[in-house]
Design an enzyme around this catalytic site. Structure first.
Site, PDB file in Angstrom:
ATOM      1  N   GLU A   1       4.717 -26.935   6.875  1.00 30.74           N
ATOM      2  CA  GLU A   1       3.547 -27.793   6.729  1.00 30.74           C
ATOM      3  C   GLU A   1       2.373 -27.094   7.394  1.00 30.74           C
ATOM      4  O   GLU A   1       2.526 -26.393   8.392  1.00 30.74           O
ATOM      5  CB  GLU A   1       3.753 -29.151   7.392  1.00 30.74           C
ATOM      6  CG  GLU A   1       4.755 -30.042   6.720  1.00 30.74           C
ATOM      7  CD  GLU A   1       4.835 -31.396   7.401  1.00 30.74           C
ATOM      8  OE1 GLU A   1       4.278 -32.362   6.854  1.00 30.74           O
ATOM      9  OE2 GLU A   1       5.452 -31.479   8.482  1.00 30.74           O
TER      10      GLU A   1
ATOM     11  N   GLU B   1      15.034 -35.536   6.889  1.00 29.86           N
ATOM     12  CA  GLU B   1      13.954 -34.748   6.288  1.00 29.86           C
ATOM     13  C   GLU B   1      13.859 -33.416   7.003  1.00 29.86           C
ATOM     14  O   GLU B   1      13.900 -33.361   8.239  1.00 29.86           O
ATOM     15  CB  GLU B   1      12.624 -35.495   6.396  1.00 29.86           C
ATOM     16  CG  GLU B   1      11.421 -34.704   5.926  1.00 29.86           C
ATOM     17  CD  GLU B   1      10.118 -35.510   6.035  1.00 29.86           C
ATOM     18  OE1 GLU B   1      10.175 -36.748   5.927  1.00 29.86           O
ATOM     19  OE2 GLU B   1       9.062 -34.888   6.245  1.00 29.86           O
TER      20      GLU B   1
END
Length: 286
Positions: free
Chosen positions: A170, A165
């Protein structure tokens, strides 16, 4: 993300302009709410020396390009692995004036008290290596968790975290955290999840005030994270146990509400909230 996976009222004020029409409001009474689109912020070039633009989505037109994107809907397993509080709906994605808008709302649906959207390029667009630029303005408020990220294209066969990932961006809202961008990778090491991340905080303002460009520069040896072309984090991916990052990945754009990392919304969180994406561009070496 750390997971397995109409009446239009327009207004303007300093630094903002334009609007997006949408249904619903925090009270759930169906009234329309306009979305202010920032008119300022960082941009990125349409070309780089020694690189070709191999894919882009400028989000023109009125509908999401289904040749590029699919919707993931529902609540996932255990709140998408993070105890998230939203139900993902296709209806919470819209396009207006060349922008993608993902809207998080406070509304009861499917047993949840919040709704949002999650779009993916899985089985449609996948990439190995290059530079990725994503120009976006983020939501704000306690419990908000926007993300622009990638999963390994072999996710269906090996699962997470073995697929790898790459979290390009974020942000978690509330408590003064809305000025900080996080860049992280997750992978499988000795049968367990491993991760390595870095972050950068703006000297002033928040990531919702104006557009920023969130980028990675990725090759067989490393992944570097940048905001507005300023590098803030790097990982050496050359070790054999990081082989996940020498394979193809697909994109995921979403806005989560609540979850293990940000915590739940509180009385000060206002809805709806929006992640506004101007474009995504992928460049690869000639």
């Amino acid at each position: 993300m750390q997971k397995w996976i109409y009446l239009t009222v327009c207004f303007s004020f300093l630094g903002f302009g334009g609007c997006v029409s949408e249904e619903g409001n925090p009270d759930g009474n169906g009234a329309s709410i306009s979305v202010a689109i920032p008119t300022s912020g960082a941009t990125s070039p349409s070309s780089y020396p020694g690189m070709n633009l191999v894919w882009e989505d400028e989000f023109e037109g009125n509908l999401l390009n289904t040749s590029n994107w699919s919707h993931e809907t529902g609540t996932g397993q255990n709140g998408w692995g993070n105890n998230e509080l939203q139900f993902y709906k296709q209806e919470n994605t819209s396009l207006q004036d060349g922008y993608l808008v993902i809207t998080a709302k406070k509304e009861s649906f499917g047993g949840k008290e919040y709704t949002s959207s999650r779009i993916i390029t899985k089985d449609k667009k996948q990439f190995r290596y290059g530079r990725v630029d994503i120009r976006a303005a983020l939501p704000k408020g306690q419990g908000m968790w926007p993300a622009l990220w990638m999963l390994g294209s072999n996710f269906n066969s090996v699962g997470w975290p073995a697929c790898g990932e790459i979290d390009i961006m974020e942000m978690i809202g509330g408590n003064g955290r809305e000025k900080t961008v996080h860049g992280t990778v997750h992978w499988q090491h000795d049968g367990s999840q491993a991760q390595y991340g870095g972050d950068y905080s703006l000297p002033s303002g928040t990531l919702s005030d104006k557009f920023h460009v969130f980028s990675i520069s990725w090759d067989a040896q490393s992944i570097r994270w940048l905001i507005d072309d300023q590098e803030y984090h790097v990982i050496d991916t050359s070790p054999a146990q990081l082989d996940e990052f020498r394979r193809s990945f697909f994109f995921i754009f979403n806005v989560a509400v609540g979850g293990n990392w940000p915590g739940s919304p509180d009385a000060n969180t206002t809805f709806p909230q929006h992640m506004i994406v101007d474009y995504v561009r992928v460049f690869q070496s000639n």
